[in-house]
Design a protein around this motif. Structure first.
Motif, PDB file in Angstrom:
ATOM      1  N   ASN A 160      91.826 177.942  92.681  1.00  0.00           N
ATOM      2  CA  ASN A 160      92.276 179.301  92.970  1.00  0.00           C
ATOM      3  C   ASN A 160      93.123 179.275  94.234  1.00  0.00           C
ATOM      4  OD1 ASN A 160      90.433 179.587  95.250  1.00  0.00           O
ATOM      5  ND2 ASN A 160      88.797 179.977  93.757  1.00  0.00           N
ATOM      6  N   ALA A 161      93.483 180.455  94.734  1.00  0.00           N
ATOM      7  CA  ALA A 161      94.411 180.530  95.865  1.00  0.00           C
ATOM      8  C   ALA A 161      93.737 180.324  97.211  1.00  0.00           C
ATOM      9  CB  ALA A 161      95.138 181.876  95.848  1.00  0.00           C
ATOM     10  N   GLY A 162      92.409 180.299  97.234  1.00  0.00           N
ATOM     11  CA  GLY A 162      91.712 180.059  98.494  1.00  0.00           C
ATOM     12  C   GLY A 162      91.542 181.284  99.357  1.00  0.00           C
ATOM     13  N   GLY A 163      91.575 182.475  98.758  1.00  0.00           N
ATOM     14  CA  GLY A 163      91.432 183.704  99.530  1.00  0.00           C
ATOM     15  C   GLY A 163      89.996 183.964  99.940  1.00  0.00           C
ATOM     16  N   TYR A 164      89.819 185.054 100.694  1.00  0.00           N
ATOM     17  CA  TYR A 164      88.471 185.474 101.069  1.00  0.00           C
ATOM     18  C   TYR A 164      87.693 185.895  99.822  1.00  0.00           C
ATOM     19  CZ  TYR A 164      89.857 185.736 106.040  1.00  0.00           C
ATOM     20  OH  TYR A 164      90.271 185.439 107.303  1.00  0.00           O
ATOM     21  N   GLY A 165      86.387 186.065  99.968  1.00  0.00           N
ATOM     22  CA  GLY A 165      85.581 186.635  98.910  1.00  0.00           C
ATOM     23  C   GLY A 165      85.273 185.658  97.791  1.00  0.00           C
ATOM     24  N   ILE A 166      85.614 186.075  96.556  1.00  0.00           N
ATOM     25  CA  ILE A 166      85.269 185.292  95.369  1.00  0.00           C
ATOM     26  C   ILE A 166      85.910 183.919  95.398  1.00  0.00           C
ATOM     27  CG2 ILE A 166      85.456 185.177  92.857  1.00  0.00           C
ATOM     28  CD1 ILE A 166      83.408 187.227  93.930  1.00  0.00           C
ATOM     29  N   ASP A 167      87.208 183.846  95.740  1.00  0.00           N
ATOM     30  CA  ASP A 167      87.901 182.556  95.753  1.00  0.00           C
ATOM     31  C   ASP A 167      87.152 181.542  96.617  1.00  0.00           C
ATOM     32  OD1 ASP A 167      89.792 183.926  94.297  1.00  0.00           O
ATOM     33  OD2 ASP A 167      91.498 183.227  95.478  1.00  0.00           O
ATOM     34  N   ALA A 168      86.886 181.939  97.868  1.00  0.00           N
ATOM     35  CA  ALA A 168      86.248 181.012  98.810  1.00  0.00           C
ATOM     36  C   ALA A 168      84.843 180.643  98.352  1.00  0.00           C
ATOM     37  CB  ALA A 168      86.212 181.639 100.199  1.00  0.00           C
ATOM     38  N   ALA A 169      84.105 181.609  97.820  1.00  0.00           N
ATOM     39  CA  ALA A 169      82.737 181.324  97.373  1.00  0.00           C
ATOM     40  C   ALA A 169      82.737 180.309  96.231  1.00  0.00           C
ATOM     41  CB  ALA A 169      82.053 182.619  96.941  1.00  0.00           C
ATOM     42  N   ALA A 170      83.657 180.466  95.272  1.00  0.00           N
ATOM     43  CA  ALA A 170      83.719 179.525  94.147  1.00  0.00           C
ATOM     44  C   ALA A 170      84.089 178.125  94.621  1.00  0.00           C
ATOM     45  CB  ALA A 170      84.729 180.025  93.115  1.00  0.00           C
ATOM     46  N   PRO A 195      94.174 182.864 103.911  1.00  0.00           N
ATOM     47  CA  PRO A 195      93.951 183.505 105.207  1.00  0.00           C
ATOM     48  C   PRO A 195      93.543 182.506 106.287  1.00  0.00           C
ATOM     49  CG  PRO A 195      92.076 183.884 103.775  1.00  0.00           C
ATOM     50  CD  PRO A 195      93.109 183.195 102.938  1.00  0.00           C
ATOM     51  N   VAL A 196      93.879 182.861 107.528  1.00  0.00           N
ATOM     52  CA  VAL A 196      93.644 181.951 108.650  1.00  0.00           C
ATOM     53  C   VAL A 196      92.158 181.650 108.795  1.00  0.00           C
ATOM     54  CG1 VAL A 196      93.864 181.699 111.148  1.00  0.00           C
ATOM     55  CG2 VAL A 196      95.726 182.725 109.835  1.00  0.00           C
ATOM     56  N   GLY A 197      91.324 182.647 108.495  1.00  0.00           N
ATOM     57  CA  GLY A 197      89.891 182.443 108.642  1.00  0.00           C
ATOM     58  C   GLY A 197      89.316 181.395 107.711  1.00  0.00           C
ATOM     59  N   ASN A 198      90.060 181.016 106.689  1.00  0.00           N
ATOM     60  CA  ASN A 198      89.588 179.984 105.752  1.00  0.00           C
ATOM     61  C   ASN A 198      90.149 178.606 106.062  1.00  0.00           C
ATOM     62  OD1 ASN A 198      87.927 181.633 104.285  1.00  0.00           O
ATOM     63  ND2 ASN A 198      89.302 181.886 102.541  1.00  0.00           N
ATOM     64  N   ARG A 199      90.778 178.440 107.223  1.00  0.00           N
ATOM     65  CA  ARG A 199      91.348 177.128 107.568  1.00  0.00           C
ATOM     66  C   ARG A 199      90.305 175.999 107.499  1.00  0.00           C
ATOM     67  NH1 ARG A 199      96.366 177.331 110.323  1.00  0.00           N
ATOM     68  NH2 ARG A 199      97.574 178.939 109.242  1.00  0.00           N
ATOM     69  N   PRO A 200      89.082 176.195 108.018  1.00  0.00           N
ATOM     70  CA  PRO A 200      88.096 175.103 107.885  1.00  0.00           C
ATOM     71  C   PRO A 200      87.812 174.738 106.432  1.00  0.00           C
ATOM     72  CG  PRO A 200      87.371 176.698 109.529  1.00  0.00           C
ATOM     73  CD  PRO A 200      88.553 177.310 108.837  1.00  0.00           C
ATOM     74  N   LEU A 201      87.842 175.732 105.543  1.00  0.00           N
ATOM     75  CA  LEU A 201      87.655 175.446 104.120  1.00  0.00           C
ATOM     76  C   LEU A 201      88.845 174.678 103.565  1.00  0.00           C
ATOM     77  CD1 LEU A 201      86.184 175.770 101.408  1.00  0.00           C
ATOM     78  CD2 LEU A 201      87.253 178.036 101.195  1.00  0.00           C
ATOM     79  N   PHE A 202      90.068 175.116 103.891  1.00  0.00           N
ATOM     80  CA  PHE A 202      91.259 174.418 103.415  1.00  0.00           C
ATOM     81  C   PHE A 202      91.256 172.952 103.831  1.00  0.00           C
ATOM     82  CE2 PHE A 202      93.357 178.762 103.423  1.00  0.00           C
ATOM     83  CZ  PHE A 202      93.471 178.841 102.047  1.00  0.00           C
ATOM     84  N   ASP A 203      90.723 172.669 105.006  1.00  0.00           N
ATOM     85  CA  ASP A 203      90.699 171.283 105.489  1.00  0.00           C
ATOM     86  C   ASP A 203      89.832 170.388 104.603  1.00  0.00           C
ATOM     87  OD1 ASP A 203      92.358 171.884 107.599  1.00  0.00           O
ATOM     88  OD2 ASP A 203      90.721 172.153 109.052  1.00  0.00           O
ATOM     89  N   ARG A 204      88.942 170.967 103.829  1.00  0.00           N
ATOM     90  CA  ARG A 204      88.048 170.189 102.962  1.00  0.00           C
ATOM     91  C   ARG A 204      88.576 170.088 101.530  1.00  0.00           C
ATOM     92  NH1 ARG A 204      82.584 173.216 103.046  1.00  0.00           N
ATOM     93  NH2 ARG A 204      81.912 171.345 101.913  1.00  0.00           N
ATOM     94  N   LEU A 205      89.686 170.753 101.233  1.00  0.00           N
ATOM     95  CA  LEU A 205      90.159 170.875  99.862  1.00  0.00           C
ATOM     96  C   LEU A 205      91.386 170.026  99.591  1.00  0.00           C
ATOM     97  CD1 LEU A 205      90.012 174.779  99.581  1.00  0.00           C
ATOM     98  CD2 LEU A 205      88.340 173.171  98.654  1.00  0.00           C
ATOM     99  N   ASP A 206      91.580 169.664  98.336  1.00  0.00           N
ATOM    100  CA  ASP A 206      92.883 169.206  97.879  1.00  0.00           C
ATOM    101  C   ASP A 206      93.766 170.442  97.737  1.00  0.00           C
ATOM    102  OD1 ASP A 206      92.387 166.355  97.502  1.00  0.00           O
ATOM    103  OD2 ASP A 206      91.028 166.986  95.911  1.00  0.00           O
ATOM    104  N   LEU A 207      95.040 170.304  98.119  1.00  0.00           N
ATOM    105  CA  LEU A 207      95.934 171.466  98.162  1.00  0.00           C
ATOM    106  C   LEU A 207      97.194 171.218  97.345  1.00  0.00           C
ATOM    107  CD1 LEU A 207      95.778 172.354 101.973  1.00  0.00           C
ATOM    108  CD2 LEU A 207      94.500 173.440 100.113  1.00  0.00           C
ATOM    109  N   ILE A 208      97.651 172.267  96.674  1.00  0.00           N
ATOM    110  CA  ILE A 208      98.912 172.266  95.940  1.00  0.00           C
ATOM    111  C   ILE A 208      99.649 173.532  96.302  1.00  0.00           C
ATOM    112  CG2 ILE A 208     100.007 172.201  93.659  1.00  0.00           C
ATOM    113  CD1 ILE A 208      97.357 171.116  92.550  1.00  0.00           C
TER     114      ILE A 208
END
Length: 421
Positions: A160-170, A195-208
């Motif tokens: 998903n796009a990595g947004g707050y809420g459902i995206d981040a939880a999944a 969102p900037v608040g999810n930067r720590p999560l993005f650091d753990r993910l593969d990104l496209i």
């Protein structure tokens, strides 16, 4: 400039990804020629970005250097349709046309930026889009995390796009099962992660990302991103959504022949209204409650591990079309679909010969481009070659079924009405 990969990246920087006019021109003329025409304003008006005044001052060499440097700084790589790891699901957008099922569809992107150790096909060959509201309830976040974990446990990737809420939880739920079970595709450049608040999560993910470095998030980019997310997955799951917002990615998934499912919620919650509305208004959207339901819907029982394919199904006479090639073709159509939601159809040898001739005619019109499909009937076996004319072409064979029909599945066939009498 002589590198077509960098030319595609520069074009993505100077134009809007998904522009069908640019995509068609690049397909026929190549990215280098189209970039030269863009900078001299020698393109049709529909292909030109707005505004165009800045193009006269663009230094393509400097833009190329910036794109290369930014990509390297991010630890990313540029992937194009000519690369072996280009996601094949994006080819469906090339043949779908401007609209399908009443949904406006962009063209495939010119290139992708990937920050991932593994090749994209390894990450995406069994991917599911799990999406929903940013202002999710605790119920929605719990369900999304359970879905993410359950899907990852069964070898699926959550995207998903990595947004707050459902995206981040999944995504977080998927990560509890494995480090490469979650991929984010944000609607911005990889150096503008939002969102900037999810930067720590993005650091753990593969990104496209479809968007070149320095691209900020926007509403337009978010809407376009939904279609590319749908194209890259085997199906889409909506967990929570506000009223009127339940069919965004689900409609795009259905338009591309992917299954779409939604999770029910408490009738007392406004964030259940979008899912419930989608389920009421579109009968193709199915209700699911857990990962097992999702997997059962997006992978119908057409095969079983370690066993031959199970053909116990109902076959009805019908007509199918192959977008971008031809149709309508007479067929026997199954009462189930393949892993990506496409119909399974069986054809006689005469119909296979017609399809092969139409594929040849299509290739003669557009050239041996990436995504071209060739079909041959040789000694009772159908030989299907994809990406003909490229170094990465692959061939598969289909042997006639016992009743004299040929089974062709895994393609983006569309069931259609019979031709006029």
């Amino acid at each position: 400039m002589t590198d077509p990969t960098i030319a595609r990246a520069v074009l993505a920087h100077l134009t809007t990804p998904g522009n069908r006019h640019i995509h068609t021109l690049v397909h026929h003329e190549g990215p280098l020629a189209v970039l030269r025409r863009l900078l001299t304003r020698d393109l049709p008006a529909a292909a030109m970005p707005a505004p165009v005044g800045h193009l006269s001052t663009v230094d393509e060499g400097q833009v190329a250097k910036t794109v290369i440097a930014d990509t390297a700084r991010l630890g990313a790589r540029i992937v194009t349709p000519h690369d072996a790891e280009w996601p094949t699901g994006l080819h469906d957008l090339a043949t779908a046309g401007h609209t399908a099922d009443g949904v406006d569809l962009p063209a495939p992107p010119l290139c992708l930026w990937a920050r991932a150790d593994r090749p994209l096909p390894d990450l995406l060959h069994r991917a599911v889009a799990v999406v929903g509201s940013r202002s999710a309830t605790s119920y929605g976040q719990h369900v999304a995390a359970e879905l993410g974990h359950g899907l990852a446990e069964q070898g699926w990737t959550v995207l998903n796009a990595g947004g707050y809420g459902i995206d981040a939880a999944a995504l977080r739920g998927a990560l509890t099962s494995g480090p490469h079970a979650a991929v984010a595709m944000p609607a911005c450049g990889l150096d503008r992660l939002h969102p900037v608040g999810n930067r720590p999560l993005f650091d753990r993910l593969d990104l496209i990302s479809v968007w070149p470095p320095s691209s900020d998030p926007s509403r337009t980019r978010t809407m376009l991103n939904q279609t590319w997310l749908a194209a890259l997955t085997c199906g889409a799951v909506l967990v929570e959504a506000a009223p009127g917002r339940g069919r965004g990615i689900l409609a795009r998934a259905l338009a591309l022949g992917r299954p779409a499912v939604a999770v029910p919620g408490p009738v007392t919650s406004g964030l259940s209204a979008g899912c419930h509305q989608a389920l009421r208004e579109e009968p193709r959207i199915r209700l699911v409650r857990d990962a097992a339901d999702v997997i059962a819907h997006i992978t119908p029982p057409t095969s079983r591990p370690g066993q031959d394919r199970d053909f116990v199904t109902t076959w009805e006479p019908g007509w199918v079309a192959l977008p971008g090639v031809g149709g309508r073709y007479p067929a026997l159509v199954a009462d189930l679909t393949g892993p990506q939601g496409w119909p399974i159809a069986r054809f006689t040898a005469d119909t296979i010969a017609r399809i092969a001739a139409d594929c040849d005619a299509h290739a003669a019109r557009v050239g041996e481009a990436v995504g071209t499909t060739r079909i041959r009937l040789v000694d009772g076996t159908v030989r299907q070659t994809e990406r003909a004319g490229t170094p990465t072409e692959s061939t598969s064979t289909i042997t006639a079924y016992v009743d004299g029909y040929y089974l062709l599945d895994g393609w983006s066939w569309q069931v259609t009405d019979p031709p006029p009498a």
